[in-house]
Design a protein around this motif. Structure first.
Motif, PDB file in Angstrom:
ATOM      1  N   GLN A 196      10.009   4.977  -0.165  1.00  0.00           N
ATOM      2  CA  GLN A 196      10.544   3.927  -1.017  1.00  0.00           C
ATOM      3  C   GLN A 196       9.609   3.623  -2.181  1.00  0.00           C
ATOM      4  OE1 GLN A 196      11.512   0.401   1.277  1.00  0.00           O
ATOM      5  NE2 GLN A 196      12.183   1.611   3.040  1.00  0.00           N
ATOM      6  N   THR A 197      10.179   3.097  -3.248  1.00  0.00           N
ATOM      7  CA  THR A 197       9.383   2.559  -4.343  1.00  0.00           C
ATOM      8  C   THR A 197       9.065   1.112  -4.001  1.00  0.00           C
ATOM      9  OG1 THR A 197      10.459   3.989  -5.960  1.00  0.00           O
ATOM     10  CG2 THR A 197       9.329   2.030  -6.809  1.00  0.00           C
ATOM     11  N   VAL A 198       7.782   0.779  -3.964  1.00  0.00           N
ATOM     12  CA  VAL A 198       7.344  -0.515  -3.449  1.00  0.00           C
ATOM     13  C   VAL A 198       6.468  -1.230  -4.469  1.00  0.00           C
ATOM     14  CG1 VAL A 198       6.122  -1.697  -1.583  1.00  0.00           C
ATOM     15  CG2 VAL A 198       7.375   0.410  -1.101  1.00  0.00           C
ATOM     16  N   GLN A 199       6.705  -2.514  -4.644  1.00  0.00           N
ATOM     17  CA  GLN A 199       5.853  -3.335  -5.499  1.00  0.00           C
ATOM     18  C   GLN A 199       4.512  -3.538  -4.811  1.00  0.00           C
ATOM     19  OE1 GLN A 199       7.537  -7.186  -6.417  1.00  0.00           O
ATOM     20  NE2 GLN A 199       5.557  -8.027  -7.044  1.00  0.00           N
ATOM     21  N   HIS A 200       3.404  -3.327  -5.545  1.00  0.00           N
ATOM     22  CA  HIS A 200       2.084  -3.498  -4.939  1.00  0.00           C
ATOM     23  C   HIS A 200       1.030  -3.627  -6.031  1.00  0.00           C
ATOM     24  CE1 HIS A 200       0.657   0.662  -5.826  1.00  0.00           C
ATOM     25  NE2 HIS A 200       1.945   0.947  -5.770  1.00  0.00           N
ATOM     26  N   PRO A 201      -0.117  -4.230  -5.704  1.00  0.00           N
ATOM     27  CA  PRO A 201      -1.206  -4.348  -6.680  1.00  0.00           C
ATOM     28  C   PRO A 201      -1.747  -2.965  -7.054  1.00  0.00           C
ATOM     29  CG  PRO A 201      -1.520  -5.860  -4.838  1.00  0.00           C
ATOM     30  CD  PRO A 201      -0.428  -4.927  -4.445  1.00  0.00           C
ATOM     31  N   GLU A 202      -2.268  -2.828  -8.267  1.00  0.00           N
ATOM     32  CA  GLU A 202      -2.798  -1.549  -8.725  1.00  0.00           C
ATOM     33  C   GLU A 202      -3.956  -1.065  -7.867  1.00  0.00           C
ATOM     34  OE1 GLU A 202      -3.811  -1.584 -12.816  1.00  0.00           O
ATOM     35  OE2 GLU A 202      -1.766  -1.991 -13.519  1.00  0.00           O
ATOM     36  N   GLY A 203      -4.711  -1.992  -7.302  1.00  0.00           N
ATOM     37  CA  GLY A 203      -5.873  -1.610  -6.508  1.00  0.00           C
ATOM     38  C   GLY A 203      -5.563  -1.219  -5.076  1.00  0.00           C
ATOM     39  N   VAL A 204      -4.295  -1.194  -4.721  1.00  0.00           N
ATOM     40  CA  VAL A 204      -3.883  -0.799  -3.373  1.00  0.00           C
ATOM     41  C   VAL A 204      -3.114   0.511  -3.463  1.00  0.00           C
ATOM     42  CG1 VAL A 204      -2.553  -1.422  -1.321  1.00  0.00           C
ATOM     43  CG2 VAL A 204      -3.765  -3.194  -2.604  1.00  0.00           C
ATOM     44  N   THR A 205      -3.602   1.533  -2.793  1.00  0.00           N
ATOM     45  CA  THR A 205      -2.927   2.831  -2.794  1.00  0.00           C
ATOM     46  C   THR A 205      -1.948   2.916  -1.627  1.00  0.00           C
ATOM     47  OG1 THR A 205      -4.635   3.873  -1.426  1.00  0.00           O
ATOM     48  CG2 THR A 205      -4.939   3.940  -3.823  1.00  0.00           C
ATOM     49  N   ILE A 206      -0.847   3.620  -1.839  1.00  0.00           N
ATOM     50  CA  ILE A 206       0.151   3.808  -0.783  1.00  0.00           C
ATOM     51  C   ILE A 206       0.308   5.293  -0.504  1.00  0.00           C
ATOM     52  CG2 ILE A 206       2.526   3.413  -0.039  1.00  0.00           C
ATOM     53  CD1 ILE A 206       2.695   1.071  -1.870  1.00  0.00           C
ATOM     54  N   THR A 207       0.147   5.677   0.747  1.00  0.00           N
ATOM     55  CA  THR A 207       0.330   7.055   1.174  1.00  0.00           C
ATOM     56  C   THR A 207       1.495   7.119   2.145  1.00  0.00           C
ATOM     57  OG1 THR A 207      -2.045   7.510   0.950  1.00  0.00           O
ATOM     58  CG2 THR A 207      -0.748   9.053   2.269  1.00  0.00           C
ATOM     59  N   TRP A 208       2.556   7.813   1.742  1.00  0.00           N
ATOM     60  CA  TRP A 208       3.706   8.001   2.626  1.00  0.00           C
ATOM     61  C   TRP A 208       3.508   9.295   3.413  1.00  0.00           C
ATOM     62  CZ3 TRP A 208       7.545   4.417   3.260  1.00  0.00           C
ATOM     63  CH2 TRP A 208       7.617   3.395   2.308  1.00  0.00           C
ATOM     64  N   LEU A 209       3.853   9.251   4.676  1.00  0.00           N
ATOM     65  CA  LEU A 209       3.619  10.383   5.576  1.00  0.00           C
ATOM     66  C   LEU A 209       4.928  10.771   6.268  1.00  0.00           C
ATOM     67  CD1 LEU A 209       0.379   8.847   7.127  1.00  0.00           C
ATOM     68  CD2 LEU A 209       0.440  10.726   5.472  1.00  0.00           C
ATOM     69  N   PRO A 210       5.778  11.557   5.623  1.00  0.00           N
ATOM     70  CA  PRO A 210       7.033  11.986   6.258  1.00  0.00           C
ATOM     71  C   PRO A 210       6.760  12.986   7.382  1.00  0.00           C
ATOM     72  CG  PRO A 210       7.108  12.204   3.842  1.00  0.00           C
ATOM     73  CD  PRO A 210       5.682  12.009   4.232  1.00  0.00           C
ATOM     74  N   ARG A 211       7.291  12.708   8.565  1.00  0.00           N
ATOM     75  CA  ARG A 211       7.043  13.595   9.713  1.00  0.00           C
ATOM     76  C   ARG A 211       7.823  14.895   9.596  1.00  0.00           C
ATOM     77  NH1 ARG A 211       7.396   8.685  12.459  1.00  0.00           N
ATOM     78  NH2 ARG A 211       9.540   9.059  13.115  1.00  0.00           N
ATOM     79  N   GLU A 212       9.065  14.815   9.198  1.00  0.00           N
ATOM     80  CA  GLU A 212       9.919  16.001   9.097  1.00  0.00           C
ATOM     81  C   GLU A 212       9.852  16.835  10.372  1.00  0.00           C
ATOM     82  OE1 GLU A 212      12.075  16.313   6.893  1.00  0.00           O
ATOM     83  OE2 GLU A 212      11.370  15.241   5.100  1.00  0.00           O
ATOM     84  N   GLY A 213       9.977  16.176  11.513  1.00  0.00           N
ATOM     85  CA  GLY A 213       9.988  16.861  12.799  1.00  0.00           C
ATOM     86  C   GLY A 213       8.668  16.860  13.529  1.00  0.00           C
ATOM     87  N   ALA A 214       7.585  16.449  12.890  1.00  0.00           N
ATOM     88  CA  ALA A 214       6.284  16.390  13.566  1.00  0.00           C
ATOM     89  C   ALA A 214       6.280  15.271  14.600  1.00  0.00           C
ATOM     90  CB  ALA A 214       5.169  16.173  12.542  1.00  0.00           C
ATOM     91  N   GLU A 215       5.300  15.278  15.480  1.00  0.00           N
ATOM     92  CA  GLU A 215       5.197  14.281  16.546  1.00  0.00           C
ATOM     93  C   GLU A 215       4.910  12.901  15.965  1.00  0.00           C
ATOM     94  OE1 GLU A 215       5.125  12.664  20.401  1.00  0.00           O
ATOM     95  OE2 GLU A 215       5.875  14.584  19.638  1.00  0.00           O
ATOM     96  N   LEU A 216       5.506  11.894  16.565  1.00  0.00           N
ATOM     97  CA  LEU A 216       5.279  10.513  16.156  1.00  0.00           C
ATOM     98  C   LEU A 216       3.792  10.185  16.188  1.00  0.00           C
ATOM     99  CD1 LEU A 216       6.689   7.713  15.541  1.00  0.00           C
ATOM    100  CD2 LEU A 216       6.468   7.268  17.995  1.00  0.00           C
ATOM    101  N   GLY A 217       3.272   9.659  15.103  1.00  0.00           N
ATOM    102  CA  GLY A 217       1.874   9.260  15.027  1.00  0.00           C
ATOM    103  C   GLY A 217       0.918  10.369  14.640  1.00  0.00           C
ATOM    104  N   SER A 218       1.385  11.616  14.631  1.00  0.00           N
ATOM    105  CA  SER A 218       0.488  12.749  14.381  1.00  0.00           C
ATOM    106  C   SER A 218      -0.035  12.791  12.957  1.00  0.00           C
ATOM    107  CB  SER A 218       1.196  14.073  14.707  1.00  0.00           C
ATOM    108  OG  SER A 218       2.325  14.268  13.846  1.00  0.00           O
ATOM    109  N   LEU A 219       0.643  12.141  12.025  1.00  0.00           N
ATOM    110  CA  LEU A 219       0.184  12.072  10.644  1.00  0.00           C
ATOM    111  C   LEU A 219      -0.526  10.754  10.363  1.00  0.00           C
ATOM    112  CD1 LEU A 219       3.372  13.492   8.855  1.00  0.00           C
ATOM    113  CD2 LEU A 219       1.378  14.736   9.693  1.00  0.00           C
ATOM    114  N   LEU A 220      -0.043   9.695  10.989  1.00  0.00           N
ATOM    115  CA  LEU A 220      -0.587   8.367  10.739  1.00  0.00           C
ATOM    116  C   LEU A 220      -2.015   8.223  11.255  1.00  0.00           C
ATOM    117  CD1 LEU A 220       0.061   5.473   9.704  1.00  0.00           C
ATOM    118  CD2 LEU A 220       0.759   4.923  12.055  1.00  0.00           C
ATOM    119  N   GLN A 221      -2.235   8.631  12.480  1.00  0.00           N
ATOM    120  CA  GLN A 221      -3.547   8.424  13.099  1.00  0.00           C
ATOM    121  C   GLN A 221      -4.678   9.086  12.315  1.00  0.00           C
ATOM    122  OE1 GLN A 221      -2.539   9.772  17.045  1.00  0.00           O
ATOM    123  NE2 GLN A 221      -2.293   7.686  17.810  1.00  0.00           N
ATOM    124  N   PRO A 222      -4.619  10.383  12.012  1.00  0.00           N
ATOM    125  CA  PRO A 222      -5.732  10.991  11.283  1.00  0.00           C
ATOM    126  C   PRO A 222      -5.911  10.429   9.879  1.00  0.00           C
ATOM    127  CG  PRO A 222      -3.923  12.546  11.527  1.00  0.00           C
ATOM    128  CD  PRO A 222      -3.615  11.388  12.410  1.00  0.00           C
TER     129      PRO A 222
END
Length: 314
Positions: A196-222
């Motif tokens: 999604q496109t999200v409103q946020h301060p310039e000093g806060v970075t947003i990283t989206w992690l689409p799983r596309e079939g990967a295990e739940l949490g396998s992208l978020l945790q690392p």
């Protein structure tokens, strides 16, 4: 004058109407709820991750009547069989639109159709239509309600992380951060189309992690661990170690154990972490950050929004 169905309660317990429905992506539906009674809605601080309750009626049934509800209503409701009373689920207010009798609460709801974990809320959201009615429990202006866990205090930077169930709360919080806020956000979602496109301060970075079939949490945790300087390879907790009601904040522990605060390391000094999602994924992150990285408990809020394979209460 607005007539409340729950004038005796220090909160709003109201039947509301769906005034708008929009499918945002494969995994999210945005529902806008309205009622003249929402003129009484309000909290005395930024909404951030404000939680509310929605009561879904049994399939094909009308919403539960809340006319004249008093403080004994909820206990009586839970005492009835689920097939008669329906199901209560927790959601986050994504946005508030309008004012007075035209106040609308925007709620983004996750669909779990693809992973086979669809529950009453997901099923209702998938078929929601304008004119549908549902019972809502939310804050009444001037009354204590609770339900906000984002409490960064004087932290100089924030880390917000979660799976798709935490996306609405994270996005609502981001939109309310001060313009000079610093930090990083990591959001794991089922598909790239859920970004999604999200409103946020310039000093806060947003990283989206689409799983596309990967295990739940396998992208978020690392991603979270690498950002905070913790060892990326961590041992996942066992099923027996997971509290399905996991809720650990600076002021509350679902285990009943409030440890003495740890001394924060240089790496995490000044950081406040808000992490929510599936309980096993969140528990693993909590152990790594608090036990291994040495984050002070006053720096963290870890919430298990759901537990894979375990039906939620209500």
């Amino acid at each position: 004058m607005t007539t409340l169905s729950s004038p005796a309660l220090p909160l709003l317990l109201e039947e509301v109407e769906v005034v708008s429905v929009r499918r945002l992506s494969p995994s999210f539906v945005r529902v806008e709820l309205g009622s003249p009674a929402l003129a009484e809605f309000g909290v005395d601080q930024p909404l951030y991750d404000q939680r509310i309750k929605l009561i879904f009626p049994p399939a094909g049934a009308a919403p539960e009547s809340v006319a004249g509800a008093d403080e004994g209503w909820m206990q009586a409701w839970f005492a009835r069989p689920a097939e008669e009373r329906g199901h209560m689920r927790t959601y986050t207010i994504r946005d508030v639109r309008g004012e007075g009798a035209d106040t609308r609460l925007v709620v983004d709801m996750v669909l779990h159709e693809a992973d086979g974990h669809s529950g009453p809320g997901s099923s209702w959201a998938a078929s929601a239509a304008v004119g549908d009615r549902i019972v809502l429990m939310c804050p009444r202006r001037g009354m204590s309600f609770g339900g906000i866990e984002f409490v960064p205090g004087s932290a100089s930077r924030v880390v917000i992380a979660g799976d798709e169930t935490a996306v609405p709360a994270a996005c609502a919080t981001l939109a309310l951060l001060p313009n000079d806020a610093q930090g990083a956000v990591f959001l794991e979602v089922p598909y790239a189309a859920d970004v999604q496109t999200v409103q946020h301060p310039e000093g806060v970075t947003i990283t989206w992690l689409p799983r596309e079939g990967a295990e739940l949490g396998s992208l978020l945790q690392p991603a979270v661990l690498e950002h905070l300087g913790a060892p990326v390879a961590v041992e996942e907790v066992t099923d027996e170690e997971v509290d399905p009601d996991l809720w650990e904040t600076p002021m509350y522990s679902s285990s009943g154990e409030i440890e003495a605060p740890l001394e924060a390391t240089t790496t995490t000094d000044g950081v406040y972490a808000w992490i929510a999602g599936e309980s096993k994924v969140v528990t693993t992150l909590r152990r790594a950050l608090v036990n291994e990285l040495g984050m002070d408990r006053r720096q963290v809020s870890f919430m298990g929004y759901w537990r894979r394979g375990v039906a939620m209460k209500g």
